[in-house]
Write a protein that holds these residues in place. Structure first.
Motif, PDB file in Angstrom:
ATOM      1  N   LYS A 136       4.045   3.899  -3.201  1.00  0.00           N
ATOM      2  CA  LYS A 136       4.496   2.770  -2.494  1.00  0.00           C
ATOM      3  C   LYS A 136       6.001   2.536  -2.344  1.00  0.00           C
ATOM      4  N   ASP A 146      -3.040  -0.669  -2.869  1.00  0.00           N
ATOM      5  CA  ASP A 146      -1.921  -1.496  -3.530  1.00  0.00           C
ATOM      6  C   ASP A 146      -1.641  -1.706  -4.594  1.00  0.00           C
ATOM      7  N   GLY A 174       0.678  -1.204  -0.005  1.00  0.00           N
ATOM      8  CA  GLY A 174       0.008  -0.101   0.120  1.00  0.00           C
ATOM      9  C   GLY A 174       0.889   1.420   0.104  1.00  0.00           C
ATOM     10  N   ASP A 175       0.204   2.347  -0.664  1.00  0.00           N
ATOM     11  CA  ASP A 175       0.780   3.582  -0.538  1.00  0.00           C
ATOM     12  C   ASP A 175       0.404   4.614   0.598  1.00  0.00           C
ATOM     13  N   ARG A 176      -0.397   4.016   1.377  1.00  0.00           N
ATOM     14  CA  ARG A 176      -1.299   4.649   2.462  1.00  0.00           C
ATOM     15  C   ARG A 176      -2.081   5.787   1.790  1.00  0.00           C
ATOM     16  N   ASN A 177      -2.387   5.820   0.661  1.00  0.00           N
ATOM     17  CA  ASN A 177      -3.337   6.857   0.119  1.00  0.00           C
ATOM     18  C   ASN A 177      -4.586   6.389  -0.778  1.00  0.00           C
ATOM     19  N   ARG A 184       7.388   5.429  -0.130  1.00  0.00           N
ATOM     20  CA  ARG A 184       7.197   5.120   1.206  1.00  0.00           C
ATOM     21  C   ARG A 184       8.142   4.106   1.729  1.00  0.00           C
TER      22      ARG A 184
END
Length: 315
Positions: free
Chosen positions: A138, A93, A87-90, A141
């Motif tokens: 990702k 994934d 995941g890119d936390r946004n 990050r």
């Protein structure tokens, strides 16, 4: 069985003869071992001769071979304690780019790379290695995480290019690629990139702006695919072979231009014929480069990486 390329037809014919003789060899009344040995020697010599003088277009075909090792094979063959991070936390994934913590020959590292997949379901899952913006975010990050914990970064590049779909453009594909390239250049830890198959366009450089850039002997690395270049210059993809020759996209050309730093040899006939040998060969090269970079202060790594890329194209 090996999937033969167009320029390997003679080798394919010999291998068929060998297979047929082996089937006949089950008959105890026949003694054809000498014939098999003779044909195997002839096939080996022919294969070595063909691969000693591949054209850029033929190398492109080898780099795209479906049996060539992919990211998951390198992870299985070179790394221990693999812990994938998603995941890119946004947004999502992106399975076209995989990454996570691992242990490489006794040293903790962050490993990131493109995954193309090796059958129809996995190719669909990984979008043929063509990442969307969330894939590059990702990667950003994970590189930031590696920098925070002082872990070297290893990237394995194998993509025909970033995904060109409208959804990717809507989510900022160009910006994500630029930010990923920027993050590579901003790392305060050693970074080694390896072009293991195709290195296509910004989708490749986003993971390859490293202190040391390695490239397999029969890999290719360019700003656009030969077909894309031919379509622009000649309005037809039929000129792909001419485009490949003009673009200087093979490892020897790029080493001479100082775009890459090292060529990693492949087994005779390409990495797809002896994947384990190719994987270990890459591992040895990665270990040597990391050993050379380890212990260097942050400022030295940053300045050397910056100078390396600013020097490209200077006469």
């Amino acid at each position: 069985m090996t999937a033969f390329l167009d320029f390997e037809k003679q080798v394919a014919a010999l291998d068929r003869q060998i297979s047929e003789l082996r089937e006949m060899g089950d008959d105890p009344t026949l003694n054809i071992e000498n014939d098999i040995a003779r044909l195997e020697d002839k096939s080996s010599r022919l294969l070595r001769d063909i691969y000693s003088k591949l054209t850029p277009w033929q190398k492109t075909q080898v780099a795209r071979h479906p049996d060539r090792p992919h990211f998951k094979h390198y992870v299985a063959g070179l790394f221990e304690d693999w812990m994938p991070l998603a995941g890119d936390r946004n947004f999502a994934d992106d399975q076209a780019i995989l990454g996570g913590f691992a242990r490489f020959r006794g040293r903790r590292v962050m490993v990131i790379g493109h995954e193309k997949g090796d059958d129809i379901p996995s190719r669909m899952k990984h979008n043929f290695g063509m990442a969307k913006p969330e894939g590059y975010r990702k990667a950003i990050r994970l590189m930031q995480l590696a920098d925070r914990f002082g872990l070297p970064v290893i990237t394995l590049v194998d993509t025909s290019g970033a995904f060109p779909g409208i959804q990717a453009e809507e989510r900022g594909q160009a910006e994500a690629i630029a930010r990923s390239t920027e993050q590579c250049l901003a790392l305060g830890v050693p970074m080694v990139a390896a072009v293991v198959g195709e290195g296509g366009s910004g989708g490749a450089i986003a993971l390859a702006a490293a202190n040391r850039v390695l490239m397999f002997e029969h890999a290719v690395y360019s700003v656009i695919s030969p077909e894309g270049c031919a379509s622009i210059l000649w309005r037809t993809s039929d000129k792909a072979a001419d485009a490949a020759a003009a673009m200087k996209m093979t490892a020897p050309d790029l080493l001479a231009l100082k775009i890459i730093d090292r060529i990693v040899p492949e087994p005779v006939g390409g990495a797809h014929r002896a994947p384990e040998v190719a994987i270990q060969s890459l591992g040895d090269a990665l270990a040597e480069e990391l050993d050379a970079l380890s212990g260097q202060p942050r400022d030295s790594l940053l300045s050397a990486r910056e100078e390396k890329f600013l020097a490209m194209g200077r006469r």
